[in-house]
Design an enzyme around this catalytic site. Sequence first.
Site, PDB file in Angstrom:
ATOM      1  N   ARG A 233      48.953  36.886 -32.779  1.00 30.27           N
ATOM      2  CA  ARG A 233      48.987  35.462 -32.424  1.00 30.27           C
ATOM      3  C   ARG A 233      49.834  34.824 -33.264  1.00 30.27           C
ATOM      4  NH1 ARG A 233      47.946  36.798 -28.400  1.00 30.27           N
ATOM      5  NH2 ARG A 233      46.007  36.303 -27.092  1.00 30.27           N
ATOM      6  N   GLU A 262      53.852  28.320 -27.267  1.00 30.72           N
ATOM      7  CA  GLU A 262      54.621  29.133 -26.242  1.00 30.72           C
ATOM      8  C   GLU A 262      54.165  28.149 -25.107  1.00 30.72           C
ATOM      9  OE1 GLU A 262      52.555  33.097 -26.199  1.00 30.72           O
ATOM     10  OE2 GLU A 262      53.282  33.580 -28.049  1.00 30.72           O
ATOM     11  N   HIS A 281      56.112  36.997 -26.230  1.00 33.28           N
ATOM     12  CA  HIS A 281      54.944  37.309 -25.815  1.00 33.28           C
ATOM     13  C   HIS A 281      54.858  38.409 -24.773  1.00 33.28           C
ATOM     14  CE1 HIS A 281      50.428  35.850 -26.434  1.00 33.28           C
ATOM     15  NE2 HIS A 281      50.549  37.289 -26.342  1.00 33.28           N
TER      16      HIS A 281
HETATM   17  P1  NAD Z   1      39.939  43.453 -32.109  1.00 35.82           P
HETATM   18  O1  NAD Z   1      39.101  42.406 -32.142  1.00 35.82           O
HETATM   19  O2  NAD Z   1      39.678  44.915 -31.588  1.00 35.82           O
HETATM   20  O3  NAD Z   1      40.520  43.849 -33.695  1.00 35.82           O
HETATM   21  C1  NAD Z   1      40.807  42.833 -34.560  1.00 35.82           C
HETATM   22  C2  NAD Z   1      40.545  43.454 -35.904  1.00 35.82           C
HETATM   23  O4  NAD Z   1      40.941  42.363 -36.866  1.00 35.82           O
HETATM   24  C3  NAD Z   1      39.038  43.534 -36.056  1.00 35.82           C
HETATM   25  O5  NAD Z   1      38.821  44.866 -36.605  1.00 35.82           O
HETATM   26  C4  NAD Z   1      38.714  42.388 -37.025  1.00 35.82           C
HETATM   27  O6  NAD Z   1      37.596  43.038 -37.832  1.00 35.82           O
HETATM   28  C5  NAD Z   1      40.052  42.284 -37.968  1.00 35.82           C
HETATM   29  N1  NAD Z   1      39.977  41.267 -38.777  1.00 35.82           N
HETATM   30  C6  NAD Z   1      39.797  39.995 -38.497  1.00 35.82           C
HETATM   31  N2  NAD Z   1      39.964  39.091 -39.282  1.00 35.82           N
HETATM   32  C7  NAD Z   1      40.642  39.860 -40.431  1.00 35.82           C
HETATM   33  C8  NAD Z   1      41.339  39.419 -41.369  1.00 35.82           C
HETATM   34  N3  NAD Z   1      41.276  38.144 -41.949  1.00 35.82           N
HETATM   35  N4  NAD Z   1      41.878  40.552 -42.214  1.00 35.82           N
HETATM   36  C9  NAD Z   1      42.074  41.741 -41.847  1.00 35.82           C
HETATM   37  N5  NAD Z   1      41.282  42.216 -40.600  1.00 35.82           N
HETATM   38  C10 NAD Z   1      40.869  41.105 -39.872  1.00 35.82           C
HETATM   39  O7  NAD Z   1      41.360  42.925 -31.422  1.00 35.82           O
HETATM   40  P2  NAD Z   1      42.611  43.708 -30.719  1.00 35.82           P
HETATM   41  O8  NAD Z   1      42.175  43.761 -29.209  1.00 35.82           O
HETATM   42  O9  NAD Z   1      42.994  44.867 -31.480  1.00 35.82           O
HETATM   43  O10 NAD Z   1      43.771  42.664 -30.693  1.00 35.82           O
HETATM   44  C11 NAD Z   1      44.338  42.356 -31.896  1.00 35.82           C
HETATM   45  C12 NAD Z   1      45.095  40.874 -31.807  1.00 35.82           C
HETATM   46  O11 NAD Z   1      46.166  41.443 -30.975  1.00 35.82           O
HETATM   47  C13 NAD Z   1      44.517  39.661 -31.500  1.00 35.82           C
HETATM   48  O12 NAD Z   1      44.822  38.585 -31.913  1.00 35.82           O
HETATM   49  C14 NAD Z   1      44.916  39.699 -29.988  1.00 35.82           C
HETATM   50  O13 NAD Z   1      44.934  38.204 -29.605  1.00 35.82           O
HETATM   51  C15 NAD Z   1      46.483  40.205 -29.995  1.00 35.82           C
HETATM   52  N6  NAD Z   1      46.976  40.789 -28.770  1.00 35.82           N
HETATM   53  C16 NAD Z   1      48.491  40.473 -28.486  1.00 35.82           C
HETATM   54  C17 NAD Z   1      49.075  40.853 -27.477  1.00 35.82           C
HETATM   55  C18 NAD Z   1      50.460  40.516 -27.154  1.00 35.82           C
HETATM   56  O14 NAD Z   1      50.739  40.356 -25.970  1.00 35.82           O
HETATM   57  N7  NAD Z   1      51.175  40.442 -28.198  1.00 35.82           N
HETATM   58  C19 NAD Z   1      48.259  41.673 -26.325  1.00 35.82           C
HETATM   59  C20 NAD Z   1      46.714  41.972 -26.709  1.00 35.82           C
HETATM   60  C21 NAD Z   1      46.212  41.700 -28.076  1.00 35.82           C
END
Ligand code: NAD
Length: 320
Positions: A233, A262, A281
């Site tokens: 994000r 955005e 994005h």
């Molecule tokens: P998820 O919830 O499966 O995984 C996130 C992980 O981050 C979890 O295991 C959690 O324990 C860990 N976490 C939380 N806080 C933390 C910290 N301070 N330090 C280290 N680890 C921490 O989520 P996901 O589906 O893997 O998605 C991850 C990110 O990707 C999200 O921010 C999501 O919004 C983003 N995303 C972006 C796009 C894009 O188009 N660029 C698409 C999908 C997801």
Amino acid sequence: MKKTDILITDAFTESILKQYEKKYNIVYSPRITPEELIEVVCNYDILIISTRLPVQKELLAKASRLKLIVRMGAGVDQIDLGYCAKKNIVVCNTPGSNVSPVVEYVFGELLRLMRDFESMDRSVMNGEFRKGIKPGGELFSKSIGIIGAGRIGSRIAGTAKQFGMTVFANDPYLTEKQKKKIAVDRWLSRPELLKRSDIVTLHVPLTRRTAHLADMKFFSGMKNGSILINASRGRVLKLDDAVKFAKQGIIKKFIIDVFENEPCRPEIPDNVRQYFFFSPHAGAYTEESFLNRSIEALEEVDEFLSGRKPHGFIDPKKGY
Ligand code: NAD
């Protein structure tokens, strides 16, 4: 019996809609503005949204019939989860549809930077045939540090192993049992991970704890000549600090897919522009992802209306 009224506010695969037309009253408004949404939200039982529109108190206060919000994709940081909980509005997401495209985006960008395919193409068509292009780099034997090893981060780990990379990760919220299932060579503290990784990639949700996690101090802890990727994000990385830092030359490249506000056009001074590689994005912007998120969203509606908990149920306590 009256059919459930559903409003879809973002891009959706229309062929899927046809399969559900008999069951539900579905209005598809992919260009609806925030102001228009506030006007009409009182007519709907269910909202299916993506990242485009904020779902905050002002909107929710008008949503007198709303029972369910399905967020197509993963992040729920634009939704006031606490207020939804107060109003008994259930929130769920469809994160599965985004995993493969984001993993492929990360490795696609890395390979593009390492090998500079565009200049290879140009060299052939300019008749130079390799003259003028520099030898590229390899992912093999490099180290990658993953911050946040959830759905996306854990798949990054498995793919990196396939490339012969050393995989470090940091995720304080995973149990030892969960960690054992992920292809990580060493679980490290954040400072240690930054110090040892050639490539650092962020895959955390946006929460109070992760907002501006990648700031000046974070960048200063990174290895000389490393690459940083943010496809999580926008607010997780402080872009102003990245710009200030780029001048120091420690981080060779910033690959950035997401921004704090955005859509936007970041202001990057010419003297550091070469260090930044942007995309709008679009990490999960694939036809397959659109199709899968559309299918998953309506499956979640079915699940909810059958009296079951949606698979992607979001616990309001885990919100931003
Ligand atoms: P998820 O919830 O499966 O995984 C996130 C992980 O981050 C979890 O295991 C959690 O324990 C860990 N976490 C939380 N806080 C933390 C910290 N301070 N330090 C280290 N680890 C921490 O989520 P996901 O589906 O893997 O998605 C991850 C990110 O990707 C999200 O921010 C999501 O919004 C983003 N995303 C972006 C796009 C894009 O188009 N660029 C698409 C999908 C997801």
